[in-house]
Design a protein around this motif. Structure first.
Motif, PDB file in Angstrom:
ATOM      1  N   LEU A   1       1.165  -0.915   0.077  1.00 37.49           N
ATOM      2  CA  LEU A   1       0.075  -0.247   0.498  1.00 37.49           C
ATOM      3  C   LEU A   1       0.700   1.082  -0.066  1.00 37.49           C
ATOM      4  N   ILE A   2       0.592   1.869  -1.167  1.00 34.56           N
ATOM      5  CA  ILE A   2       1.582   3.092  -1.078  1.00 34.56           C
ATOM      6  C   ILE A   2       0.361   4.851  -1.074  1.00 34.56           C
ATOM      7  N   PRO A   3       1.134   5.593   0.232  1.00 34.79           N
ATOM      8  CA  PRO A   3      -0.026   6.378   0.139  1.00 34.79           C
ATOM      9  C   PRO A   3       0.998   7.291  -0.507  1.00 34.79           C
ATOM     10  N   ARG A   4      -0.046   7.780  -1.163  1.00 38.32           N
ATOM     11  CA  ARG A   4       0.312   9.375  -2.277  1.00 38.32           C
ATOM     12  C   ARG A   4      -0.949  10.319  -2.792  1.00 38.32           C
ATOM     13  N   PRO A   5       0.044  11.521  -1.483  1.00 37.06           N
ATOM     14  CA  PRO A   5      -0.922  12.633  -1.640  1.00 37.06           C
ATOM     15  C   PRO A   5      -0.987  13.389  -3.491  1.00 37.06           C
ATOM     16  N   THR A   6      -2.153  13.662  -3.581  1.00 36.58           N
ATOM     17  CA  THR A   6      -2.144  13.642  -4.665  1.00 36.58           C
ATOM     18  C   THR A   6      -2.703  15.330  -5.849  1.00 36.58           C
ATOM     19  N   ARG A   7      -2.433  16.111  -6.580  1.00 39.32           N
ATOM     20  CA  ARG A   7      -2.445  16.847  -7.157  1.00 39.32           C
ATOM     21  C   ARG A   7      -3.627  17.021  -7.660  1.00 39.32           C
ATOM     22  N   LEU A   8      -4.734  17.412  -7.841  1.00 44.38           N
ATOM     23  CA  LEU A   8      -5.721  17.134  -8.631  1.00 44.38           C
ATOM     24  C   LEU A   8      -5.626  18.243  -9.776  1.00 44.38           C
ATOM     25  N   ASP A   9      -5.975  17.810 -11.306  1.00 43.34           N
ATOM     26  CA  ASP A   9      -5.952  19.382 -12.580  1.00 43.34           C
ATOM     27  C   ASP A   9      -7.256  20.017 -12.028  1.00 43.34           C
ATOM     28  N   THR A  10      -7.997  19.820 -11.397  1.00 38.73           N
ATOM     29  CA  THR A  10      -8.774  20.955 -11.033  1.00 38.73           C
ATOM     30  C   THR A  10      -9.240  21.367 -10.012  1.00 38.73           C
TER      31      THR A  10
ATOM     32  N   GLN B   1     -25.476  20.999  -5.123  1.00 40.43           N
ATOM     33  CA  GLN B   1     -25.843  21.836  -3.598  1.00 40.43           C
ATOM     34  C   GLN B   1     -24.988  20.805  -2.618  1.00 40.43           C
ATOM     35  N   MET B   2     -24.882  19.346  -3.248  1.00 44.46           N
ATOM     36  CA  MET B   2     -24.585  17.626  -2.699  1.00 44.46           C
ATOM     37  C   MET B   2     -22.757  18.278  -2.827  1.00 44.46           C
ATOM     38  N   ILE B   3     -22.345  18.678  -3.672  1.00 41.79           N
ATOM     39  CA  ILE B   3     -20.960  19.039  -4.197  1.00 41.79           C
ATOM     40  C   ILE B   3     -20.354  20.300  -3.636  1.00 41.79           C
ATOM     41  N   GLN B   4     -21.379  20.985  -3.579  1.00 40.42           N
ATOM     42  CA  GLN B   4     -21.065  22.507  -3.232  1.00 40.42           C
ATOM     43  C   GLN B   4     -20.538  22.136  -1.554  1.00 40.42           C
ATOM     44  N   GLU B   5     -21.756  21.113  -0.065  1.00 37.66           N
ATOM     45  CA  GLU B   5     -21.706  21.521   0.837  1.00 37.66           C
ATOM     46  C   GLU B   5     -20.353  20.511   0.802  1.00 37.66           C
ATOM     47  N   ILE B   6     -19.575  19.153  -0.223  1.00 38.42           N
ATOM     48  CA  ILE B   6     -18.392  18.640   0.361  1.00 38.42           C
ATOM     49  C   ILE B   6     -16.967  19.526   0.172  1.00 38.42           C
ATOM     50  N   VAL B   7     -17.444  20.458  -1.115  1.00 33.17           N
ATOM     51  CA  VAL B   7     -16.138  20.988  -1.101  1.00 33.17           C
ATOM     52  C   VAL B   7     -15.698  21.921   0.157  1.00 33.17           C
ATOM     53  N   GLU B   8     -17.067  22.936   0.793  1.00 32.49           N
ATOM     54  CA  GLU B   8     -16.501  23.604   2.063  1.00 32.49           C
ATOM     55  C   GLU B   8     -16.571  22.497   3.107  1.00 32.49           C
ATOM     56  N   GLN B   9     -16.749  21.234   3.071  1.00 35.75           N
ATOM     57  CA  GLN B   9     -16.579  20.560   3.891  1.00 35.75           C
ATOM     58  C   GLN B   9     -14.671  20.016   4.276  1.00 35.75           C
ATOM     59  N   LEU B  10     -14.020  19.998   2.325  1.00 35.76           N
ATOM     60  CA  LEU B  10     -13.167  19.512   2.802  1.00 35.76           C
ATOM     61  C   LEU B  10     -12.531  20.575   2.156  1.00 35.76           C
ATOM     62  N   ARG B  11     -12.407  21.891   1.606  1.00 38.06           N
ATOM     63  CA  ARG B  11     -11.389  22.595   1.942  1.00 38.06           C
ATOM     64  C   ARG B  11     -10.693  23.360   3.242  1.00 38.06           C
ATOM     65  N   PRO B  12     -10.659  23.422   3.987  1.00 36.64           N
ATOM     66  CA  PRO B  12     -10.067  23.670   5.088  1.00 36.64           C
ATOM     67  C   PRO B  12      -9.106  22.483   5.142  1.00 36.64           C
ATOM     68  N   SER B  13      -9.159  21.566   5.032  1.00 41.44           N
ATOM     69  CA  SER B  13      -7.414  20.250   4.971  1.00 41.44           C
ATOM     70  C   SER B  13      -7.406  20.267   3.022  1.00 41.44           C
ATOM     71  N   TYR B  14      -7.235  20.482   2.798  1.00 41.40           N
ATOM     72  CA  TYR B  14      -6.965  19.695   0.996  1.00 41.40           C
ATOM     73  C   TYR B  14      -6.827  20.805   0.401  1.00 41.40           C
ATOM     74  N   GLN B  15      -7.044  21.939   0.047  1.00 38.43           N
ATOM     75  CA  GLN B  15      -6.974  22.921  -0.306  1.00 38.43           C
ATOM     76  C   GLN B  15      -5.791  23.621  -0.136  1.00 38.43           C
ATOM     77  N   ARG B  16      -4.689  23.990  -0.668  1.00 45.87           N
ATOM     78  CA  ARG B  16      -4.016  24.681  -0.627  1.00 45.87           C
ATOM     79  C   ARG B  16      -3.953  25.833  -0.617  1.00 45.87           C
ATOM     80  N   GLU B  17      -2.827  26.967  -0.093  1.00 44.72           N
ATOM     81  CA  GLU B  17      -2.616  28.525   0.277  1.00 44.72           C
ATOM     82  C   GLU B  17      -3.043  28.441  -1.217  1.00 44.72           C
ATOM     83  N   ASP B  18      -2.063  28.427  -2.313  1.00 42.21           N
ATOM     84  CA  ASP B  18      -2.528  28.592  -3.768  1.00 42.21           C
ATOM     85  C   ASP B  18      -3.444  28.396  -4.449  1.00 42.21           C
ATOM     86  N   GLY B  19      -4.575  28.089  -3.646  1.00 43.29           N
ATOM     87  CA  GLY B  19      -6.085  27.381  -4.349  1.00 43.29           C
ATOM     88  C   GLY B  19      -5.894  26.116  -4.355  1.00 43.29           C
ATOM     89  N   ALA B  20      -5.196  25.387  -4.820  1.00 46.93           N
ATOM     90  CA  ALA B  20      -4.406  23.878  -5.532  1.00 46.93           C
ATOM     91  C   ALA B  20      -5.640  22.938  -4.721  1.00 46.93           C
TER      92      ALA B  20
END
Length: 266
Positions: A198-207, A232-251
Motif C-alpha cells: 500500500l502506497i500513500p500518495r498525496p495527489t494534486r488534482l487537475d482542477t 448542492q451536495m457537491i458544494q456542501e462537500i467542497v466546503e467540508q473539505l476545503r480547510p484541509s485539502y485546498q492548499r494556500e495557493d488554491g490547488a
C-alpha cells in the motif's frame, strides 16, 4: 469478436482527461514493475482512454486493451499510436466469458492501472479472469485504490447521502482492499505474490474536488433526483473539505492510497 459489457456507460473520456489526467501520468511506476518484453502479448484490463496502453504498446509485441466504457474505448482508438494494439468493450468482471466465447489466446502478462477498484461486484471473478487469461508462469502487475484510498472524499460522499435519508455506503462503487486481504485473494485463486504494497500518495488534482466528484462520484450523484440537488451536495462537500485539502495557493489535493501487486500464475 463478441465484446462483453455489464453496465450502462456513465463515463466521459473528455471529463476524465480534464479532471484526472494525473491518473495515466502517474501510472509509470506500475508500468515499470511490469517490465514488458519485446516478444510479449499483454492484456490491459481497464485501459481507459488508452494513454498508458500506448506506452505499453511501444514495449511489447501486442497489446489488447479492454474497458467497460464505450466512450473510453472510442477515445483510445482515436489516440492509438501503434498497429499492435486492439481495443474491446469488455467489463473486467466478464473476462472468462469473453475469453471463452472468442477463443482468445492466452497472454504473457496482464497489466492494470487505476481500474480494479471499480470492479466491486465481483473482485474475485476479476482475479479468476486474469488467471485464466495468462499462460502458465505468466504474471500480473496491477495498481488500484487500496485501503483508505480517497478516504476523506469517500466518507464525505457517504455522509452527504446519509444526511439526505439514503444509505450512502450502498451507493459506493469502489472496492478498496488492504494488501493483506488482496494477497489472500490472489493466493486463493492461483497466484504466487511476488510483491504487494500500500502506497500513500498525496495527489494534486487537475482542477478541484468538485470536478473530481463529477468525474468519479457519479453513482452517489445519481442517487439524487435533480441537478440542483446534485450541485448542492457537491458544494456542501467542497466546503467540508476545503480547510484541509485546498492548499494556500488554491490547488486541491486528495490523499490517494495505491495498492501495487506483482504476482505469478502458478
Amino acid at each position: 469478436m463478441k465484446d462483453v459489457t455489464l453496465q450502462n456507460d456513465q463515463w466521459s473520456a473528455d471529463n476524465y482527461n480534464t479532471h484526472a489526467s494525473f491518473v495515466p501520468q502517474l501510472g509509470n511506476t506500475i508500468l515499470s514493475m511490469l517490465n514488458a518484453q519485446s516478444h510479449e502479448r499483454i492484456l490491459d484490463v481497464g485501459c481507459g482512454s488508452g494513454e498508458l496502453t500506448n506506452d505499453l504498446a511501444s514495449q511489447c509485441a501486442q497489446v489488447v486493451g479492454i474497458d467497460a466504457s464505450p466512450d473510453m474505448i472510442n477515445k483510445a482508438n482515436r489516440i492509438r499510436r501503434y498497429d499492435n494494439t486492439t481495443y474491446h468493450v469488455v467489463d473486467g468482471q466478464a473476462i472468462p466469458s469473453w475469453l471463452t466465447e472468442n477463443q482468445i489466446p492466452t497472454f504473457d502478462a496482464v497489466f492494470s492501472n487505476a481500474a480494479l477498484h471499480w470492479m466491486k461486484n465481483d473482485p474475485e471473478g476479476v482475479i479468476k479472469g486474469m488467471h485464466k487469461a495468462l499462460k502458465s508462469g505468466g504474471r500480473i502487475a496491477v495498481e488500484f485504490g487500496g485501503f483508505m484510498n480517497v478516504g476523506e472524499v469517500h466518507t464525505a460522499l457517504i455522509q452527504a447521502l446519509n444526511r439526505r435519508g439514503l444509505d450512502g455506503k450502498a451507493y459506493s462503487p469502489w472496492f478498496f482492499p488492504s494488501d493483506i486481504h488482496y494477497r489472500h485473494l490472489l493466493e486463493k485463486h492461483g497466484f504466487n505474490v511476488q510483491q504487494i504494497d500500500l502506497i500513500p500518495r498525496p495527489t494534486r488534482l487537475d482542477t478541484d474536488v468538485a470536478g473530481w466528484i463529477e468525474t468519479f462520484g457519479f453513482t452517489f450523484l445519481n442517487a439524487l433526483p435533480t441537478d440542483r440537488d446534485r450541485q448542492q451536495m457537491i458544494q456542501e462537500i467542497v466546503e467540508q473539505l476545503r480547510p484541509s485539502y485546498q492548499r494556500e495557493d488554491g490547488a486541491w489535493y486528495v490523499m490517494y492510497v495505491r495498492l501495487r501487486a506483482v504476482a505469478i500464475k502458478t
